[in-house]
Scaffold this active site. Structure first.
Site, PDB file in Angstrom:
ATOM      1  N   HIS A 158     124.894  66.366  11.933  1.00 37.83           N
ATOM      2  CA  HIS A 158     123.481  66.794  11.921  1.00 37.83           C
ATOM      3  C   HIS A 158     123.110  67.691  10.757  1.00 37.83           C
ATOM      4  O   HIS A 158     122.014  68.245  10.740  1.00 37.83           O
ATOM      5  CB  HIS A 158     123.127  67.532  13.208  1.00 37.83           C
ATOM      6  CG  HIS A 158     123.084  66.652  14.400  1.00 37.83           C
ATOM      7  ND1 HIS A 158     121.941  66.018  14.826  1.00 37.83           N
ATOM      8  CD2 HIS A 158     124.051  66.274  15.262  1.00 37.83           C
ATOM      9  CE1 HIS A 158     122.206  65.307  15.906  1.00 37.83           C
ATOM     10  NE2 HIS A 158     123.487  65.441  16.183  1.00 37.83           N
ATOM     11  N   LYS A 200     109.389  75.887  13.169  1.00 41.45           N
ATOM     12  CA  LYS A 200     110.785  75.438  13.148  1.00 41.45           C
ATOM     13  C   LYS A 200     111.652  76.683  13.024  1.00 41.45           C
ATOM     14  O   LYS A 200     111.133  77.773  12.795  1.00 41.45           O
ATOM     15  CB  LYS A 200     111.041  74.478  11.983  1.00 41.45           C
ATOM     16  CG  LYS A 200     110.503  74.993  10.633  1.00 41.45           C
ATOM     17  CD  LYS A 200     110.662  73.975   9.525  1.00 41.45           C
ATOM     18  CE  LYS A 200     109.621  72.875   9.508  1.00 41.45           C
ATOM     19  NZ  LYS A 200     110.088  71.564   9.899  1.00 41.45           N
ATOM     20  N   ARG A 201     112.974  76.534  13.167  1.00 44.03           N
ATOM     21  CA  ARG A 201     113.831  77.687  12.948  1.00 44.03           C
ATOM     22  C   ARG A 201     113.595  78.275  11.565  1.00 44.03           C
ATOM     23  O   ARG A 201     113.271  77.558  10.625  1.00 44.03           O
ATOM     24  CB  ARG A 201     115.301  77.286  13.107  1.00 44.03           C
ATOM     25  CG  ARG A 201     115.721  77.102  14.544  1.00 44.03           C
ATOM     26  CD  ARG A 201     115.523  78.372  15.363  1.00 44.03           C
ATOM     27  NE  ARG A 201     116.539  79.337  15.042  1.00 44.03           N
ATOM     28  CZ  ARG A 201     117.600  79.622  15.788  1.00 44.03           C
ATOM     29  NH1 ARG A 201     117.758  79.007  16.954  1.00 44.03           N
ATOM     30  NH2 ARG A 201     118.484  80.513  15.425  1.00 44.03           N
ATOM     31  N   LYS A 261     114.564  75.657   4.689  1.00 41.64           N
ATOM     32  CA  LYS A 261     113.319  75.071   5.193  1.00 41.64           C
ATOM     33  C   LYS A 261     112.109  75.604   4.424  1.00 41.64           C
ATOM     34  O   LYS A 261     111.019  75.090   4.529  1.00 41.64           O
ATOM     35  CB  LYS A 261     113.161  75.346   6.684  1.00 41.64           C
ATOM     36  CG  LYS A 261     114.213  74.635   7.549  1.00 41.64           C
ATOM     37  CD  LYS A 261     114.054  74.988   9.019  1.00 41.64           C
ATOM     38  CE  LYS A 261     115.198  74.494   9.889  1.00 41.64           C
ATOM     39  NZ  LYS A 261     115.123  73.059  10.222  1.00 41.64           N
ATOM     40  N   THR A 270     112.553  66.570  13.233  1.00 41.99           N
ATOM     41  CA  THR A 270     111.961  65.767  14.300  1.00 41.99           C
ATOM     42  C   THR A 270     110.552  66.248  14.619  1.00 41.99           C
ATOM     43  O   THR A 270     109.724  65.468  15.094  1.00 41.99           O
ATOM     44  CB  THR A 270     112.825  65.806  15.586  1.00 41.99           C
ATOM     45  OG1 THR A 270     113.304  67.130  15.802  1.00 41.99           O
ATOM     46  CG2 THR A 270     114.000  64.851  15.472  1.00 41.99           C
ATOM     47  N   LYS A 298     106.595  64.492  15.572  1.00 41.21           N
ATOM     48  CA  LYS A 298     105.667  64.904  16.636  1.00 41.21           C
ATOM     49  C   LYS A 298     104.281  65.198  16.065  1.00 41.21           C
ATOM     50  O   LYS A 298     103.256  64.835  16.653  1.00 41.21           O
ATOM     51  CB  LYS A 298     106.200  66.156  17.346  1.00 41.21           C
ATOM     52  CG  LYS A 298     107.527  65.927  18.036  1.00 41.21           C
ATOM     53  CD  LYS A 298     108.238  67.232  18.394  1.00 41.21           C
ATOM     54  CE  LYS A 298     109.700  66.950  18.722  1.00 41.21           C
ATOM     55  NZ  LYS A 298     110.528  68.171  18.750  1.00 41.21           N
TER      56      LYS A 298
END
Ligand code: 26V
Length: 803
Positions: free
Chosen positions: A352, A539-540, A545, A647, A651
């Site tokens: 992952h 998100k985290r 990111k 992911t 959404k």
């Protein structure tokens, strides 16, 4: 019970009866928590027979079953999903209306089941839902943590972590304890090998710690198909016979610690003993039970792979091949070769993350101390691997790089790859990078093991549950079939130029924005206008990111507006939600900065409401259900090559947000689906990133010095623009300039600003925006986890459907 026959009257009667029996109270006086517990108990009663039948049928028919081993499962709330999948959500809503009960309050009485950190855990939960919905026999295997992911509070702009005591006073209403399936798990001690009376070599344990693994089963209900699978979560207990070994409370607590708390770290790998025990505990308990239930069918153990698949979700359960070998050899006396052959065919592994530092490696001494017998098995696997390759004439460098035991460490990914028949990445780019880079050596050894399985999402949760108005608009536009067959969404394309339909969907988004605006007002006191663009990054919090890139852009807008309050721009609300790992200093500083920038911006009337910044605390699945359907812009701005898939990007797309993205993870596949006109792509691609790595030619200070816009923005971290965050500002400044901006924010900044300007321009054309949004919804069906899981079931696990 056949719920198709259930009438409202019957349900109301059942509900009242249950409430009287369980709580000795009338509806009007019951609290939401009491109503929730009652409802959960009632629907448990409705589905119990189906659940039992399913288990019987699978073992009677000797069906092949896949077991998904994961140290995290993040289902969120289960009530609405369970009702929806049982086909009685609307009936219950209507009944509650008749009873004068606020259904939403009852829903909110349920605590999120948050036994996961982020994407990996949420995906595992999605797969459970999709396995049941597609009818494949697939069971989950994990840990029953007492405390899930910490609860985040923001105090004075800082993240504060509190324990998530999710059992609360209600407990987990969905679980069932299964005493008859308790198994023993052994830890520590000394082990040596000895010949028994028949001359077989068997291990003898001295001073081992023997614990009980106690299973709790949580039903996974398929969507309107009568299938119920099982998610099995293990708890630890001290066996009565050994109680004297634990005389003090501290002694007992040390045992309970095994399932006390989910590790909240997704940013820094730590080889902690307790974590190793957690991983082994759930893996051993799961595998022992699997072997036992297989043997009940009377089939030969060396063929177990024909009836069982074990999936290793990331490296956390990667001890599985070795533990399986131990069970087959020691407990059931198989020969090494027979055991190894069936082990490899049973096991499969998903990676992952591309970051090789996330692949677990255990200190050999620690491993040997905790799991002495498994350690011996691993040494033997390693030894045979090395001598086999050497015999076949492989290069010694390659052998050294791929072996399991080296430099006094056990390399868990290597064990998972060598001990299994399949390795997959979670998006096309990610799988390519595994082959080319992170796992390249293994790819040269076993090209046939590698395959891609692009992630997916449970569309039902993100449309029918989280976005009821959108769902209704879909019903009215393309009919209701999409609820059962998500690929019907593609028919929306036919309405791309239908003004009435476009306006309808635009209004639907407005309703979701109003709901979120209300929540923002109630929880933060900040007023936001629904005419503004809702620009969301949830998100985290992680450097790769690049929440910080978003922050740089916000600062630019702020500085521009201060200089020119009449700047022509569509008002923006930047919305963040993010938890930082408790020990991740940089990430916590970014949270503090966002909050301080919010304080400055939201209280500056000279900005005329054009700019708002909102940080919503305690981001979690249930909050995502509120935020995501309200987004206009979905920020997916990780440095290309770093986000394995993502992911939430799927959404957002499904609920009509426009993706603003780098060419990373599944963003690339989203772009392929919607086309260049319906997504905003910017920045470096993976080749540009890798070129910097190869040539060592990235120089952040050069960009900073030569670009006045960037300089102005970066300086604002240290020149007093953001009060109350001096030390964080300095830390961020230094990460960018002194430490050479590891994630290339400054290089991507200008392209990001241009992309944001494009968003501003596009949003002004309401019809154009609505069309883009509609196209995203239409094409989102590609990312259903029902299809992803079908690919796992067919390509990796070779399951047959069984409804
Ligand atoms: C990352 C790191 C990075 C540094 C070292 C330690 C460490 C430990 C864990 C992680 C997170 C890896 C697991 C994870 O959550 N991956 C996410 O999996 C999602 C589902 O496949 C995927 O969509 C996300 O892109 C990926 O980050």
């Amino acid at each position: 019970m056949n719920l198709e026959q259930l009438s409202k009257e019957q349900f109301i009667r059942d509900f009242k009866d249950t409430l009287h029996e369980e709580q000795l109270i009338k509806v009007a006086r019951a609290t939401p928590a009491e109503l929730f517990t009652t409802l959960a108990k009632l629907i448990r009663r409705y589905y119990t027979d189906t659940w039992i039948d399913r288990n019987h049928k699978l073992s009677e028919n000797k069906e092949k079953v896949a077991y998904y081993f994961s140290i995290e499962f993040l289902p969120g709330r289960m009530l609405e999903t369970n009702l929806l999948n049982l086909g009685i959500l609307d009936l219950v809503k209507e009944s509650f209306e008749e009873l004068n009960v606020d259904f939403q309050e009852v829903v909110e009485a349920e605590h999120d089941m948050a036994l996961g950190n982020g994407g990996l855990g949420r995906l595992a939960a999605a797969f459970m839902d999709s396995l049941a919905t597609t009818g494949y026999p697939g069971f989950g295997n994990g840990l029953r943590y007492q405390y899930g992911l910490f609860k985040q509070r923001i105090v004075d702009g800082y993240q504060v972590e509190l324990p998530d005591s999710w059992f609360g006073s209600i407990g987990n209403v969905w679980e069932t304890r299964k005493d008859h399936d308790i198994v023993d798990v052994k830890l520590f001690g000394d082990v040596y090998l000895q010949a028994d009376q028949e001359g077989r070599i068997v291990p003898v344990y001295h001073n081992a710690q023997l614990l009980h693994a106690v299973p709790y089963d949580v039903p996974q209900i398929g969507f309107e198909n009568g299938v119920i699978n099982n998610l099995r979560l293990w708890d630890v207990e001290i066996p009565e016979a050994y109680e004297l070994d634990y005389p003090t409370i501290e002694d007992r607590r040390r045992v309970q610690d095994i399932t006390a708390v989910l590790y909240p770290d997704d940013s820094n790998y730590e080889g902690k003993q307790l974590r190793l025990i957690q991983e082994y505990f759930m893996t051993s308990a799961g595998l022992q039970t699997i072997v036992k239930s297989y043997l009940k069918q009377g089939l030969p153990l060396e063929n177990i792979h024909e009836k069982v698949s074990v999936h290793i979700n990331d490296t956390h359960p990667a001890v599985a091949p070795a533990e399986f070998m131990r069970i087959l050899l020691d407990d059931y006396g198989l020969t090494w070769d027979a055991a190894w052959e069936t082990t490899v065919q049973t096991m499969s592994y998903t990676n992952h993350t591309i970051l090789s530092e996330a692949l677990e490696k255990w200190d050999a001494e620690l491993f040997k101390k905790v799991l002495p017998r498994v350690y011996q098995v691993i040494l033997e696997i390693d030894h045979r691997f090395v001598s086999n390759l050497a015999k076949q004439g492989y290069d010694s460098g390659l052998i050294e790089r791929t072996r399991i035991v080296k430099d006094n460490q056990i390399h868990m990914a290597n064990l998972a790859i060598i001990g299994g028949h399949s390795v997959n990445g979670v998006a096309k780019l990610h799988t390519d990078l595994l082959k080319e880079d992170t796992l390249h050596d293994f790819y040269t050894l076993y090209p046939e093991k590698f395959n891609n399985k692009t992630n997916g999402i449970v569309q039902r949760r993100w449309t029918q549950i989280a976005a009821p108005e959108l769902s209704q608009a879909l019903d009215e536009t393309i009919g209701k079939d999409w609820r059962k067959d998500i690929h019907q969404l593609d028919r929306l394309v036919e309405f791309a130029n239908d003004d009435t339909v476009l306006d309808h969907f635009y209004q639907v988004k407005k309703v979701a924005k109003e709901r979120l605006a209300r929540y923002i007002r109630e929880t933060t006191g900040i007023e936001v206008s629904t005419d503004a663009i809702f620009d969301v990054q949830v998100k985290r919090l992680h450097a790769y990111k690049r929440q910080l890139l978003n922050v740089l852009h916000i600062l630019k807008l702020y500085l521009d507006l201060k200089e020119n309050p009449d700047k022509d721009m569509v008002p923006r609300v930047f919305i963040f939600g993010a938890k930082a790992a408790p020990g991740y200093h940089f990430a916590k500083s970014v949270i503090k900065l966002i909050n301080e920038i919010a304080n400055v911006v939201n209280n500056d009337s000279s900005l005329q409401g054009k700019l708002k910044v909102v940080f919503l605390e305690n981001y979690r699945v249930s909050l995502a259900e509120l935020i995501i359907p309200a987004a206009d812009v979905s920020e997916q701005i990780s440095l290309a090559s770093k986000e394995a898939s993502g992911t939430s990007n799927m959404k957002f797309m499904m609920t009509g947000a426009i993706t603003l993205a780098t060419l990373d993870g599944a963003n690339i596949e989203i772009k392929d689906e919607v086309g260049d006109d319906n997504i905003i792509i910017f920045g470096m691609d993976k080749d540009a990133v890798y070129s910097h790595y190869e040539n060592h030619d990235y120089y952040a200070r050069g960009i900073y010095e030569s670009n006045p816009t960037i300089r102005r923005v970066v300086d604002s971290f240290v020149n007093g623009t953001i009060p109350n965050a001096q030390s964080e500002g300095t830390e961020i400044y230094e990460s960018l300039i002194t430490h050479n901006d590891e994630y290339f924010l400054l290089e991507d900044f200008s392209a990001y600003v241009a992309a944001q300007e494009k968003i501003d321009a596009l949003y002004r054309d309401q019809k154009l925006w609505a069309r883009m949004s509609l196209m995203n919804i239409a094409k989102s069906h590609k990312f259903t986890s029902d299809d992803t899981i079908t690919e796992y079931a067919e390509d990796i696990w070779q399951l047959t459907k069984n409804e």
